[in-house]
Every structure is written in C-alpha cells, then in structure tokens.
Design a protein around this motif. Sequence first.
Motif, PDB file in Angstrom:
ATOM      1  N   ASP A 260       0.824  -1.204   0.000  1.00 35.46           N
ATOM      2  CA  ASP A 260       0.000   0.000   0.000  1.00 35.46           C
ATOM      3  C   ASP A 260       0.862   1.259   0.000  1.00 35.46           C
ATOM      4  O   ASP A 260       0.549   2.246  -0.666  1.00 35.46           O
ATOM      5  N   VAL A 261       1.962   1.219   0.743  1.00 35.18           N
ATOM      6  CA  VAL A 261       2.874   2.374   0.793  1.00 35.18           C
ATOM      7  C   VAL A 261       3.589   2.546  -0.544  1.00 35.18           C
ATOM      8  O   VAL A 261       3.698   3.659  -1.084  1.00 35.18           O
ATOM      9  N   LEU A 262       4.071   1.439  -1.123  1.00 31.37           N
ATOM     10  CA  LEU A 262       4.842   1.516  -2.353  1.00 31.37           C
ATOM     11  C   LEU A 262       3.981   1.844  -3.577  1.00 31.37           C
ATOM     12  O   LEU A 262       4.379   2.635  -4.441  1.00 31.37           O
ATOM     13  N   GLU A 263       2.801   1.256  -3.651  1.00 31.76           N
ATOM     14  CA  GLU A 263       1.991   1.387  -4.862  1.00 31.76           C
ATOM     15  C   GLU A 263       0.966   2.503  -4.779  1.00 31.76           C
ATOM     16  O   GLU A 263       0.598   3.084  -5.808  1.00 31.76           O
ATOM     17  N   ASN A 264       0.474   2.815  -3.582  1.00 31.43           N
ATOM     18  CA  ASN A 264      -0.595   3.800  -3.431  1.00 31.43           C
ATOM     19  C   ASN A 264      -0.157   5.052  -2.682  1.00 31.43           C
ATOM     20  O   ASN A 264      -0.990   5.891  -2.343  1.00 31.43           O
ATOM     21  N   ASP A 265       1.160   5.121  -2.399  1.00 34.61           N
ATOM     22  CA  ASP A 265       1.711   6.290  -1.706  1.00 34.61           C
ATOM     23  C   ASP A 265       1.064   6.516  -0.335  1.00 34.61           C
ATOM     24  O   ASP A 265       0.919   7.655   0.121  1.00 34.61           O
TER      25      ASP A 265
ATOM     26  N   SER B 150       0.869   6.570   3.755  1.00 38.09           N
ATOM     27  CA  SER B 150       1.853   7.080   4.708  1.00 38.09           C
ATOM     28  C   SER B 150       2.346   5.962   5.632  1.00 38.09           C
ATOM     29  O   SER B 150       1.555   5.378   6.377  1.00 38.09           O
ATOM     30  N   PHE B 151       3.661   5.685   5.571  1.00 42.84           N
ATOM     31  CA  PHE B 151       4.240   4.692   6.478  1.00 42.84           C
ATOM     32  C   PHE B 151       4.089   5.170   7.921  1.00 42.84           C
ATOM     33  O   PHE B 151       3.824   4.376   8.831  1.00 42.84           O
ATOM     34  N   ASN B 152       4.280   6.466   8.127  1.00 42.03           N
ATOM     35  CA  ASN B 152       4.143   7.074   9.455  1.00 42.03           C
ATOM     36  C   ASN B 152       2.785   6.752  10.058  1.00 42.03           C
ATOM     37  O   ASN B 152       2.678   6.271  11.200  1.00 42.03           O
ATOM     38  N   VAL B 153       1.715   7.007   9.306  1.00 47.79           N
ATOM     39  CA  VAL B 153       0.356   6.757   9.801  1.00 47.79           C
ATOM     40  C   VAL B 153       0.128   5.266  10.035  1.00 47.79           C
ATOM     41  O   VAL B 153      -0.486   4.866  11.035  1.00 47.79           O
TER      42      VAL B 153
ATOM     43  N   PRO C  85       5.902  -0.250  21.654  1.00 49.23           N
ATOM     44  CA  PRO C  85       5.524   0.872  22.514  1.00 49.23           C
ATOM     45  C   PRO C  85       6.526   2.021  22.499  1.00 49.23           C
ATOM     46  O   PRO C  85       6.195   3.159  22.801  1.00 49.23           O
ATOM     47  N   GLY C  86       7.778   1.733  22.118  1.00 44.52           N
ATOM     48  CA  GLY C  86       8.805   2.766  22.124  1.00 44.52           C
ATOM     49  C   GLY C  86       8.760   3.702  20.930  1.00 44.52           C
ATOM     50  O   GLY C  86       9.364   4.772  20.968  1.00 44.52           O
ATOM     51  N   SER C  87       8.062   3.312  19.855  1.00 45.05           N
ATOM     52  CA  SER C  87       8.073   4.155  18.652  1.00 45.05           C
ATOM     53  C   SER C  87       6.705   4.345  18.018  1.00 45.05           C
ATOM     54  O   SER C  87       6.555   5.166  17.120  1.00 45.05           O
ATOM     55  N   LYS C  88       5.710   3.617  18.461  1.00 45.87           N
ATOM     56  CA  LYS C  88       4.373   3.657  17.849  1.00 45.87           C
ATOM     57  C   LYS C  88       3.833   5.087  17.759  1.00 45.87           C
ATOM     58  O   LYS C  88       3.371   5.519  16.694  1.00 45.87           O
ATOM     59  N   SER C  89       3.886   5.816  18.873  1.00 44.10           N
ATOM     60  CA  SER C  89       3.305   7.162  18.903  1.00 44.10           C
ATOM     61  C   SER C  89       4.090   8.144  18.037  1.00 44.10           C
ATOM     62  O   SER C  89       3.586   9.206  17.699  1.00 44.10           O
ATOM     63  N   ASN C  90       5.312   7.772  17.673  1.00 47.98           N
ATOM     64  CA  ASN C  90       6.161   8.648  16.862  1.00 47.98           C
ATOM     65  C   ASN C  90       6.280   8.141  15.425  1.00 47.98           C
ATOM     66  O   ASN C  90       7.258   8.410  14.737  1.00 47.98           O
TER      67      ASN C  90
ATOM     68  N   LEU D 275      15.040   5.886  10.351  1.00 49.13           N
ATOM     69  CA  LEU D 275      14.139   4.859   9.818  1.00 49.13           C
ATOM     70  C   LEU D 275      12.817   4.864  10.557  1.00 49.13           C
ATOM     71  O   LEU D 275      12.685   5.431  11.638  1.00 49.13           O
ATOM     72  N   ARG D 276      11.842   4.238   9.930  1.00 50.91           N
ATOM     73  CA  ARG D 276      10.571   3.943  10.586  1.00 50.91           C
ATOM     74  C   ARG D 276      10.318   2.448  10.454  1.00 50.91           C
ATOM     75  O   ARG D 276      10.723   1.834   9.463  1.00 50.91           O
ATOM     76  N   HIS D 277       9.683   1.875  11.460  1.00 53.05           N
ATOM     77  CA  HIS D 277       9.399   0.444  11.362  1.00 53.05           C
ATOM     78  C   HIS D 277       8.030   0.153  11.953  1.00 53.05           C
ATOM     79  O   HIS D 277       7.470   0.936  12.727  1.00 53.05           O
ATOM     80  N   ILE D 278       7.490  -0.980  11.550  1.00 53.00           N
ATOM     81  CA  ILE D 278       6.225  -1.467  12.083  1.00 53.00           C
ATOM     82  C   ILE D 278       6.472  -2.856  12.652  1.00 53.00           C
ATOM     83  O   ILE D 278       7.044  -3.719  11.971  1.00 53.00           O
ATOM     84  N   LEU D 279       6.111  -3.047  13.898  1.00 59.36           N
ATOM     85  CA  LEU D 279       6.217  -4.352  14.557  1.00 59.36           C
ATOM     86  C   LEU D 279       4.823  -4.929  14.729  1.00 59.36           C
ATOM     87  O   LEU D 279       3.918  -4.255  15.227  1.00 59.36           O
TER      88      LEU D 279
END
Length: 471
Positions: free
Chosen positions: A225-230, A232-235, A244-249, A302-306
């Motif tokens: 969805d991020v690559l093909e539909n632009d 937001s990785f952030n959202v 819990p250490g990065s979710k809100s950011n 970087l941003r990551h999703i766990l």
Amino acid sequence: MKTKNRYFTLLTLIGFFGMLNAQTDDMALASEKDTTETTVPTKRVKLDGISAVIGDYVILESDIDKTLIDLKSQGASTQDITRCGLLGKLMEDRLYAHQAVQDSLLVSDDQVNGQSDRQIQQLVSQVGSLEKVLKFYKKPDIESFRTELFEINKLRMLSEKMQNKIVEEIEVTPEEVRQFFNKIPEDERPVFGAELEIAQIVKQPEPPEEEKQKVINRLKEIRQDVLENDASFNVKAILYSKDPGSKSNGGFYSMTRETPFVKEFKDVAFSLQEGEISEPFETIFGYHIIYIEKIRGQELDLRHILMIPEIPQKVLDNAAKELDTIRQHIIDGKYDFAEGALNFSDEKETKFDGGLLRNPINFDSRFELTKMDPTLYNQVRNLKDGEISRPLREDDPRGGPPKFKIMQISNRYDEHKADFAKDYLKIQELALREKQFKAIKKWMDEHIEDTYIHVNDDNKGCDFANNWVKE
C-alpha cells in the motif's frame, strides 16, 4: 554492602561519581543554553559568573546551581553534596574531555547525534509529544534543542572515552586480590547483605504457524500500500505497530551500528537503501518491516512497524500445565530441578547451568536482597528454601509474547562479614576498583599539572579532592 573505614571510601566516591554521570544526562537537558560550558576566548579575561576554567572549557557559577537543583529534582539525596564537591566533579569531567581531544580520542558527529536522537525519542515516548518536550525544556524549536544536546553529549562522551582509556587495560591477579583482602584489618572488613541463588525453568509459548503467516501477510499488504498507493508509512505505524517505544512517533528511530538493537534488525536496516522498504522479517519481538527515511553517513533515520502473532489461550494454558507437571515430577523425586531445567526449559541462557540465574551486574549467581530487581524479588520473596513456585506468568514489557516459569531458591546466604573463599568475586571487584581508582588519581595529578586551570577567588578556599588550585 556495608562499609565502615578508609579502605572503602574510594568505593563510595566511585559510586557517587557514577550516580552523577547517570543523572547528568537528564540534568543537563534542563540547563538553559546560556549556562552550558563555552569555549574559552583566545584572550583569557575575567568574566563575571565564571567559576573555573579547565583547558578549553569554562564552568559557570550557574552550572553548579542548576546541577544541584536538577539533582534534587531527580530525587537524589544532596545532603552530603557541597558546591565545592560538585564543582570538583564538573572540573574532572572537563579535564577528561579536554585531554581526550589532545589525545585524538574523538567521537564522531554521527555518534553524538545518534545519542541525542535516542534521548529525544525516549522523552517523546514518556511525555507523549515533541511539543511537550520542547515546552518542558523551554526550547523554541527542535533544532535549538538538538544543538544543546549535541554539546552536552559530546562533552560527556569525550569524558567517558578518556576514563575508559585510563582503566581499560587494568587487571588484578589472584595474588593482588589476596593482598588487598589481607591488608584489611579483621574488624574493618566489609559486611555483605543477605543473598539468594535462584533457579528457574521457563516455557516460552510459540504462536501457531497460521498466526505467524497472518502477520506476515498483513505486513506485506501494508508495504504494498505504501509503495503502490503512496500511503503514509508514518500513519500505518501509528495505527498498527505494537512497538511501545516508537508507535506514537510513527515508528521512528535514528540508529548507528553501535545502537543496541538486536542483530537481525540492524542487519536488515543497514542492507537497505534510502526510500526502500524491507520485506517482513522476524526478531525475538515479532515480525517487522523497515522503511529507510534518510541515510546520514553511518547513521540511519528509519521507521518500522512491529506486529506480534497472537498466541491462542489454549497454547498459553498448555505451557502453564506443562510446568505444573514438571514441578510435580521434581517434588516426586523423578528428577531434580537442574535436570528439569536441562531437559525441559526453553531458556537457553540458563538451562545448561541448572536453571541458575546470573546477576546482570557482575554475572555472579548471587542476588543481594536489598539490590534485587523488584519484579524478581516479588516472585521469590515468599519461597522457602528448596520450595518450587507454582507456574508464574511473566509479560514482556517490550510487547513480546509472555513466558511462564517455575522458580526455586537453590541457596540462601545470610548477612556476613567478607570471606575470601566464599566472596572471592566481590573481593576481586573491590580490588580492581581500588587499582582503577589509584590509576585515575595518578592520571589526574599528572594532567592537572600540565593543563591550563583557573579557579576563581571565591572557590580557591574549597577543600578539593584534587589539586585544582596548584598550591
């Protein structure tokens, strides 16, 4: 440990200095820009408010005031801390940093910026937003905050690098340990508090393969969805990440190869190009995808999703039941606790050592009651010697899957005066610290003589531990 004589005064000092080093990270953040150390002008002139000058660093009177205030605000006892003692410690830090530069023990801007970014991330996670952090520290924008953090962290890291160089090759032989112990009069030897040896058998429930695949598929969908539909990785990170250490950011981290992340995470992060998103990969915490936002030399933004696969309640219940069966078999004498750990525990760090826990401070098998981690203490405080606990559930504070364990106090040591044979590791540590302290004292004396130092008239009457006024 109780101390009562001159032989252990040095350890009290080392502990005091260590406490200040740990506290000044947070204390320094609250200092205003106009009160941090500044580079000495080419022409040295008397300036109002200057408390001391060490090489290329200035310490202002307001630095002492604010450090003392910040110590109090952190809840540290300041009963035995004087302005003179605090000034002496600040002067030591500046001398270490000054000499580190002279010896070319440099720290890179990437390292310093990385440390500053981690501090900012931690503060944001604690208070909820960057705006609240800036308001608390009275900073108009993030750049001014970063600039101040950079100067604070650079000085601290230089100081630590110099101190480490002084003591890095110092060791003590068994004979030196014996001599150190024997020179202490019998009635002045330290008293060690009550200690426990604790063993455990751990079962780590595993999610079913279908649950793992669900998470992998969901992460692939987000990536697409991020690559093909632009999108937001952030959202996406805010909505779906379980970190819990990065979710809100928005899943944001800044890191170098020295950042203490697990190896699998760093390996993937440093294999990616700017703007690239990884395929799903696994660590001990669950499954991740990483998006590289910016590469700055050896530093990554970087941003990551766990995402963590669900473990059905039935699987959790089975883990507790299995431990209950193991416990009963030990009680019935089918095998002892150590054999149970070797054959059935899922914890690789302890299973081959009879389930014996190691103290993370010194890797000894003993835990002093007054210094135990509160969670561990609460798990064993009601156990009698040899008794085996019922299965205990322990949730991962980092968001990982829970584990279950049974525990046993394998040995108990009452409060006692130091015994060379029984307490060798502790005595060895004391002997090493004394030798390190002497090396630092010798280094300090030599470099005070060789460095430009000025102490203002109001502070020359201080009874410094070091010869700062060169009398």
